[in-house]
Design a protein around this motif. Structure first.
Motif, short mmCIF file in Angstrom:
data_model
loop_
_atom_site.label_atom_id
_atom_site.label_comp_id
_atom_site.label_asym_id
_atom_site.label_seq_id
_atom_site.Cartn_x
_atom_site.Cartn_y
_atom_site.Cartn_z
N MET A 258 0.89 -1.15 0.00
CA MET A 258 0.00 0.00 0.00
C MET A 258 0.94 1.22 0.00
O MET A 258 1.51 1.58 1.03
N PRO A 259 1.17 1.83 -1.16
CA PRO A 259 2.31 2.74 -1.31
C PRO A 259 2.16 4.12 -0.70
O PRO A 259 3.15 4.83 -0.55
N PHE A 260 0.96 4.52 -0.33
CA PHE A 260 0.78 5.90 0.17
C PHE A 260 1.24 6.02 1.62
O PHE A 260 1.51 5.01 2.27
N PRO A 261 1.33 7.25 2.13
CA PRO A 261 1.87 7.44 3.50
C PRO A 261 1.08 6.62 4.52
O PRO A 261 -0.14 6.78 4.63
N GLY A 262 1.78 5.74 5.19
CA GLY A 262 1.10 4.87 6.16
C GLY A 262 0.09 3.95 5.49
O GLY A 262 -0.71 3.31 6.16
#
Lengths: 298, 275
Positions: free
Chosen positions: A194-198
């Motif tokens: 899940m590449p987005f922040p956090g």
């Protein structure tokens, strides 16, 4: 479909074919393997501007790594093979080669072979040493803390990027709590990141913009502050929407990750302010992979 | 199908060229055709069935029984399959072999595994000089695969070696690793004089401190992370190299031969643990 008071929209997430690779970073301890992995997968949330999407797949015990040290598995996704190879090499060179005590290994045995340490070896300025062990080529590059050991190549495979779902909640804290629960559950699934922040994105986008220079802009249909002035998808009781984007090696991997993620959100249920689960798509015209929410949760 | 077995009837006075008896050449031959093959025996030629009694038919799994040190060129150019040798083997065992396995229960003469390209050669006894080396005049010795010697090796082991592993459980003679271009030679026992003479690249991994020429420079003690990976590749071998007690990653590193390119290394096991 309603699960624990949460409405599951009759819609689907639309995903695209991507190229993916995996690398194993090891270090003296998990702390330093994780630091190296976090650095390598930094600024890699979206191919829109980062050139790739990257994330940590998970930590590996000493018994699971090639050199018997603690490690971390990272995955990188890009729209094409060339871009992927360039991103991998740049990131390996700047973030792993430089990281104290690190070593870098292939995380995919098959697939098309792309350079991992094959060109980083030139940093050794002629003092680098090749070792062919069990059919795999390794490079030993002398560095100031000892020796940087890297496998020459890793595997590139066809993959799927852009699986997603939206969490529609009564308040912003409730949306965040639900997404955090989803990410915690989804991180246990292999072959996905899940590449987005956090793992969470709060600025989902739509294709196109009123400004010619931009090819993506805010997803106004899901912006709660625009409920009164845009063609909204939100009901009056929804105050915050967050999205989880998933890249995976196969459609089945993303299916599985979406299922556990949505389930974790639904477990919190309507009583915790979760109203609906929806997904982002482009009418089914752009991406060949469709993840129908109600089918996944059936 | 039982193993294709050649049992030597008597020991000929002259040396025998065994190169026609290799798995891939015998694969589609009838027993009578194999029996009618001729082998160079000194200055004369002998039919195979004059020298050997032949049983079995599986040419991919050959056995040579009653073998002795005048049977030369066994497994020459072997490309798949296995040859098990009961007894000693002569010179040029596995010369230029490409793949497959040769396992010898006794000793072998000079040039075993010479210019081998890949595959596995296991020698339970001693190996003669020029193990895994290049033929005289040639510049490139062993190019891949693994040679395991469970006893001692003669002089010039790995001469002109280019790639692959030579593992010696016992001692190695003088000039071990001479003129190496790359590859790995590991010696559990003692090594002779002129170790790594004129080596350009490659690794000599030693369990005991050698006598080194002045053209090898001490680079200090190090913990090298490729060593556990190298040792784990030995785990499948029938050898002391496969034992967990053999594994180490702390070594004294000497670089050389400085009279040549100097990119080679001699790594000597350090028994005390590092920091």
């Amino acid at each position: 479909m309603i699960i624990n008071g949460v409405a599951i929209d009759a819609t689907f997430a639309e995903a695209f074919p991507m190229k993916a690779t995996r690398a194993i970073i090891t270090a003296q301890n998990e702390k330093w393997a994780m630091i190296s992995a976090q650095t390598m997968t930094g600024f890699a949330t979206s191919v829109i501007a980062c050139g790739c999407e990257a994330g940590i797949e998970g930590a590996l015990a000493s018994s699971e790594t090639p050199d018997g040290r603690p490690g971390v598995s990272v995955m990188i996704f890009a729209m094409g093979g060339k871009g992927l190879a360039k991103q991998l090499e740049t990131r390996a060179g700047q973030c792993v080669l430089t990281s104290p005590t690190s070593a870098l290994f292939s995380g995919i045995d098959g697939g098309t072979r792309i350079p991992l340490g094959k060109n980083l070896r030139y940093f050794g300025d002629g003092f680098q040493v090749a070792k062919l062990i069990d059919g795999k080529r390794y490079w030993r590059i002398p560095v100031m803390d000892g020796e940087f050991l890297t496998e020459a190549t890793t595997g590139q495979v066809d993959a799927v990027g852009g699986g997603n779902f939206l969490v529609l909640a009564q308040s912003q804290p409730q949306a965040l709590t639900a997404c955090e629960a989803a990410i915690e559950a989804m991180r246990k699934i292999p072959n996905v990141i899940m590449p987005f922040p956090g793992g969470i994105v709060r600025s989902g986008s739509k294709v196109g913009s009123k400004y010619k220079a931009l090819n993506a802009s805010t997803n106004d249909a899901f912006c709660p502050t625009l409920k009164g002035m845009s063609k909204t998808e939100l009901s009056a009781d929804i105050e915050s929407v967050m999205e989880i984007v998933i890249d995976g090696l196969t459609k089945e991997d993303i299916d599985k990750a979406m299922r556990v993620g949505i389930q974790a959100v639904c477990d919190l249920g309507a009583e915790n302010g979760i109203k609906r689960i929806s997904a982002g798509n482009y009418g089914g015209k752009l991406g060949p992979f469709h993840f129908h929410l109600q089918e996944i949760m059936a | 199908m039982s193993d294709l077995t050649f049992t030597l009837k008597h020991r000929p006075d002259q040396r025998v060229d065994m190169s026609p008896l290799v798995c891939q050449k015998l694969a589609n031959m009838e027993p009578a055709e194999i029996a009618a093959l001729t082998l160079q025996n000194g200055k004369s030629k002998s039919r195979v069935d004059e020298l050997f009694s032949i049983t079995g038919s599986d040419a991919q799994n050959m056995v040579i029984k009653n073998s002795f040190g005048k049977l030369d060129f066994i497994g020459r150019g072997l490309d798949g399959g296995s040859i098990k040798i009961e007894g000693d083997a002569g010179a040029y065992l596995g010369l230029g072999m490409k793949s497959g396995a040769i396992i010898v229960s006794g000793n072998v003469e000079i040039f075993a595994g010479c210019e081998m390209k890949n595959g596995y050669l296991e020698i339970a006894g001693n190996a003669g000089d020029f193990l895994g080396a290049a033929l005289p005049g040639n510049k490139m010795g062993m190019k891949g695969g693994t040679i395991l010697v469970r006893s001692n090796a003669g002089e010039r082991a790995g001469d002109h070696m280019r790639r692959g592993n030579i593992l010696i459980e016992g001692n190695a003679g003088d000039y071990c690793g001479s003129r190496m271009t790359a590859g790995t030679i590991a010696v559990m026992g003692q090594t002779g004089r002129y170790l790594g003479f004129a080596m350009r690249r490659g690794t000599l991994l030693l369990w005991n401190q050698p006598v080194l020429s002045a053209s090898f420079n001490d680079c200090g003690a190090h913990t090298l992370s490729f060593l556990p990976i190298l040792f784990s590749s030995f785990k499948k071998l029938n050898s002391r190299f496969a034992e967990a007690s053999a594994v180490f990653n702390r070594v004294q590193r000497y670089a050389g031969d400085m009279s040549e390119m100097g990119r080679g290394e001699v790594l000597v096991k350090i028994t005390q643990t590092g920091f």
